[in-house]
Design an enzyme around this catalytic site. Sequence first.
Site, PDB file in Angstrom:
ATOM      1  N   GLY A  18       0.833  -1.212   0.000  1.00  0.00           N
ATOM      2  CA  GLY A  18       0.000   0.000   0.000  1.00  0.00           C
ATOM      3  C   GLY A  18       0.863   1.255   0.000  1.00  0.00           C
ATOM      4  NE  ARG A  79      -2.028  -4.481  -0.940  1.00  0.00           N
ATOM      5  CZ  ARG A  79      -1.579  -3.876   0.174  1.00  0.00           C
ATOM      6  NH1 ARG A  79      -0.532  -4.341   0.787  1.00  0.00           N
ATOM      7  NH2 ARG A  79      -2.203  -2.829   0.657  1.00  0.00           N
ATOM      8  CD  GLU A 194     -17.827  11.995  21.980  1.00  0.00           C
ATOM      9  OE1 GLU A 194     -17.637  11.707  20.785  1.00  0.00           O
ATOM     10  OE2 GLU A 194     -17.633  13.130  22.450  1.00  0.00           O
TER      11      GLU A 194
HETATM   12  O1  F6P Z   1      -1.502  -1.446   4.658  1.00  0.00           O
HETATM   13  C1  F6P Z   1      -2.065  -0.227   4.360  1.00  0.00           C
HETATM   14  C2  F6P Z   1      -3.525  -0.362   4.066  1.00  0.00           C
HETATM   15  O2  F6P Z   1      -3.973   0.913   3.695  1.00  0.00           O
HETATM   16  C3  F6P Z   1      -4.404  -0.951   5.170  1.00  0.00           C
HETATM   17  O3  F6P Z   1      -4.731  -0.058   6.182  1.00  0.00           O
HETATM   18  C4  F6P Z   1      -5.607  -1.380   4.359  1.00  0.00           C
HETATM   19  O4  F6P Z   1      -6.342  -2.335   5.047  1.00  0.00           O
HETATM   20  C5  F6P Z   1      -4.962  -1.945   3.143  1.00  0.00           C
HETATM   21  O5  F6P Z   1      -3.751  -1.236   2.984  1.00  0.00           O
HETATM   22  C6  F6P Z   1      -5.769  -1.841   1.890  1.00  0.00           C
HETATM   23  O6  F6P Z   1      -5.066  -2.482   0.874  1.00  0.00           O
HETATM   24  P1  F6P Z   1      -5.381  -2.422  -0.681  1.00  0.00           P
HETATM   25  O7  F6P Z   1      -4.729  -1.187  -1.219  1.00  0.00           O
HETATM   26  O8  F6P Z   1      -4.728  -3.637  -1.213  1.00  0.00           O
HETATM   27  O9  F6P Z   1      -6.858  -2.401  -0.816  1.00  0.00           O
END
Ligand code: F6P
Length: 326
Positions: A18, A79, A194
């Site tokens: 990410g 990825r 909260e």
């Molecule tokens: O690891 C960073 C992140 O933004 C996470 O917080 C989130 O769950 C994930 O990546 C989302 O991944 P993708 O870009 O593969 O949807």
Amino acid sequence: MGEELENMKKIGVLTSGGDAPGMNAAIRAVVRTAIYKGMKVYGIRRGFQGLMHGDIDQMDAASVGEILHRGGTILNTARAEAFKTEEGIQKALTVLKVFGIEGLVVIGGDGSFRGARDLSQRGFPTIGIPGTIDNDIVCTEVTIGFDTAVNTVLEAINKIRDTVASHERTNIIEVMGRHSGEIAIATAIAGGAEGIIIPEVPVDIDLLCKRIIEGRNRGKTSSIIILAEGAGKAMELEEIIEKRTGMETRATVLGYLQRGGSPSAADIILASRMGYHAVELLENNIGNRVVISKNNKIMDEDINKALAMPSKFNEELFELAMVLSI
Ligand code: F6P
């Protein structure tokens, strides 16, 4: 006497997983430090996927101009499932050999570090730089992108506060963090929420609703609940909380906007320091390390050790969020 290794002359840099604000500052620091040290530096596009396919260009000082203020990553990211196979790793090693690249900087999260470890294990010096908004890499106190993401979420919370207060409602704000409540905890404190729900602590909906009702009985007219995505779905909780508290409830999923935007000064400075440190390690033929920040000092840690550390949970900050959320 053993033969002394010559300093490294050609290195590569990629971003993986990410994206996170500040990754560009890290790329810039790697490129400019390498050039300063007389090395050649290559930018690899689309993370390990681009590496396997030889999607590589030499970079110069100008190729990282005008990028400090930009979120995302100019090298793109991916990825790469194929890189998890021996065939994929060997393909990458062949590409690196063809380009004459002797060491690699990988900017990303723990998944990216596993890729860096796989290359290091096969004798290719690789350094990891922690870049993820999640701040879920245990060996470092902070990751590149976290500060910016927290500020982005805070801005959103403050805007939602206006409408929530006007309508005397409850709003559940879902923030990122599939396995980690770091963003949720930080923004719950900064945004005066909260309630807070994170993956590390089993949620007690009854208690949460009781606190909302108690707050209302004390004169509170609206509430904000911060929910980390890994702990549930805001849309599902909306109905449950409305039914149990009798207060009109809405849900907001902040989603990918948390990953974008201009990096904060803190993230740019952190990324610049980490990029510089990574090149210093490679210059000295040191690989298999992760750059970390500890007590505001930039250091490094063994990749395997870093990956083996049990996941952390900032109990102290969580408690603080709970105490202040009444
Ligand atoms: O690891 C960073 C992140 O933004 C996470 O917080 C989130 O769950 C994930 O990546 C989302 O991944 P993708 O870009 O593969 O949807």
